[in-house]
Scaffold this motif. Structure first.
Motif, PDB file in Angstrom:
ATOM      1  N   LYS A  84       0.802  -1.177  -0.239  1.00  0.00           N
ATOM      2  CA  LYS A  84      -0.102   0.063   0.051  1.00  0.00           C
ATOM      3  C   LYS A  84       0.903   1.173   0.111  1.00  0.00           C
ATOM      4  N   LYS A 102     -11.185  -9.920   3.123  1.00  0.00           N
ATOM      5  CA  LYS A 102     -10.618  -8.796   3.291  1.00  0.00           C
ATOM      6  C   LYS A 102      -9.199  -8.292   2.480  1.00  0.00           C
ATOM      7  N   GLU A 134     -10.875  -6.437  -0.462  1.00  0.00           N
ATOM      8  CA  GLU A 134     -11.600  -5.323  -0.210  1.00  0.00           C
ATOM      9  C   GLU A 134     -10.109  -4.271   0.135  1.00  0.00           C
ATOM     10  N   ASN A 135      -9.187  -4.619   0.783  1.00  0.00           N
ATOM     11  CA  ASN A 135      -7.971  -3.903   1.029  1.00  0.00           C
ATOM     12  C   ASN A 135      -7.217  -3.601  -0.503  1.00  0.00           C
ATOM     13  N   ASP A 136      -7.103  -4.644  -1.215  1.00  0.00           N
ATOM     14  CA  ASP A 136      -6.528  -4.079  -2.664  1.00  0.00           C
ATOM     15  C   ASP A 136      -7.418  -3.318  -3.710  1.00  0.00           C
ATOM     16  N   ARG A 137      -8.694  -3.404  -3.432  1.00  0.00           N
ATOM     17  CA  ARG A 137      -9.477  -2.566  -4.326  1.00  0.00           C
ATOM     18  C   ARG A 137      -9.668  -1.063  -3.797  1.00  0.00           C
ATOM     19  N   LYS A 138      -9.606  -1.086  -2.361  1.00  0.00           N
ATOM     20  CA  LYS A 138      -9.682   0.307  -1.873  1.00  0.00           C
ATOM     21  C   LYS A 138      -8.395   1.077  -1.635  1.00  0.00           C
ATOM     22  N   ARG A 139      -7.243   0.486  -1.868  1.00  0.00           N
ATOM     23  CA  ARG A 139      -6.016   1.063  -1.546  1.00  0.00           C
ATOM     24  C   ARG A 139      -5.848   2.347  -2.173  1.00  0.00           C
ATOM     25  N   LYS A 140      -5.385   3.200  -1.763  1.00  0.00           N
ATOM     26  CA  LYS A 140      -5.077   4.666  -2.532  1.00  0.00           C
ATOM     27  C   LYS A 140      -4.154   4.418  -3.876  1.00  0.00           C
ATOM     28  N   PRO A 162      -4.815   0.959  -7.036  1.00  0.00           N
ATOM     29  CA  PRO A 162      -5.784  -0.397  -6.690  1.00  0.00           C
ATOM     30  C   PRO A 162      -6.102  -1.463  -7.619  1.00  0.00           C
ATOM     31  N   ARG A 207      -7.929  -3.445 -10.021  1.00  0.00           N
ATOM     32  CA  ARG A 207      -9.158  -3.330 -11.084  1.00  0.00           C
ATOM     33  C   ARG A 207      -8.804  -3.646 -12.345  1.00  0.00           C
TER      34      ARG A 207
END
Length: 222
Positions: free
Chosen positions: A99, A174, A177-183, A186, A188
């Protein structure tokens, strides 16, 4: 001279590494396991007692680490590593390190340098969108959480480790979720990537699909 690049992205447990390694072997290309690079930095950080809170120190570690990538594994500063990079402690730290913008910048630079001089198959979570945005072939692998957890369960069980499959499902949920939401970069799917759901497909079937994409590309069948 332009190099041939295959980018394979997807969430944890979708089969990226296994598929990418086999595709690279079939085509005689260099396999670049970007996840192993992050795990390598985590492994070194643990060995050298570098705190997760020290991003600058971790970034410096990433910059000076030498990677030698091979189809069967990875050498870090000349040391051959494999199972050492798959421990829960290393995995957890690698997820946190991934991250960090400065660490990602250092490793992405190394990944792009490899692809500049070699024909590569590279897998990760942001290869088609960020690391190799102009890759010749882009694939996004996915599978149900249940299937991915079961694959991981069988893998760990084969190594003699006692694990709970429901716990693995929650850990993967989890991680997604972390991978998709990291700043930074991410997870995708790239707009021009081919989506392949591996839930009901075998590894050989997925590999063959990607090889066919390559044959079409090289043969000008697009």
């Amino acid at each position: 001279m332009s190099r041939f690049q295959i980018a394979i992205d997807g969430p944890a447990g979708a089969g990226k590494s296994t598929v990418a390694r086999l595709v690279a072997k079939q085509l005689g290309l260099t396999y670049v396991d970007t996840g192993a690079m992050y795990r390598g930095i985590a492994w070194r950080a643990l060995k050298e007692n570098i705190s997760i809170s020290h991003e600058d120190a971790l970034s410096a570690l990433a910059k000076e680490t030498q990677f030698q990538l091979e189809n069967e594994g990875i050498r870090i500063n000349g040391q051959w590593l494999n199972e050492e990079l798959r421990t829960p402690q290393v995995s957890q730290l690698a997820s946190a390190i991934a991250k960090m913008a400065k660490v990602r910048q250092a490793l992405v630079s190394k990944q792009q340098e490899i692809a500049r001089y070699q024909n590569v198959v590279m897998d990760g979570r942001d290869i088609g969108t960020h690391v190799l945005p102009h890759a010749n072939i882009k694939v996004f692998l996915t599978a149900s959480i249940e299937k991915r957890a079961h694959r991981r369960f069988l893998e760990l069980q084969a190594k003699g480790l006692s694990v709970n499959e429901k716990t693995l499902q929650e850990e993967i949920r989890k991680r997604d979720e972390n991978d998709r939401k990291r700043k930074h970069s991410p997870l995708r799917k790239a707009e021009d990537a081919i989506l392949i759901d591996t839930t009901e497909q075998s590894i050989p079937e997925v590999v063959e699909k990607i090889l066919e994409l390559c044959r079409t590309k090289v043969g000008g069948g697009e």
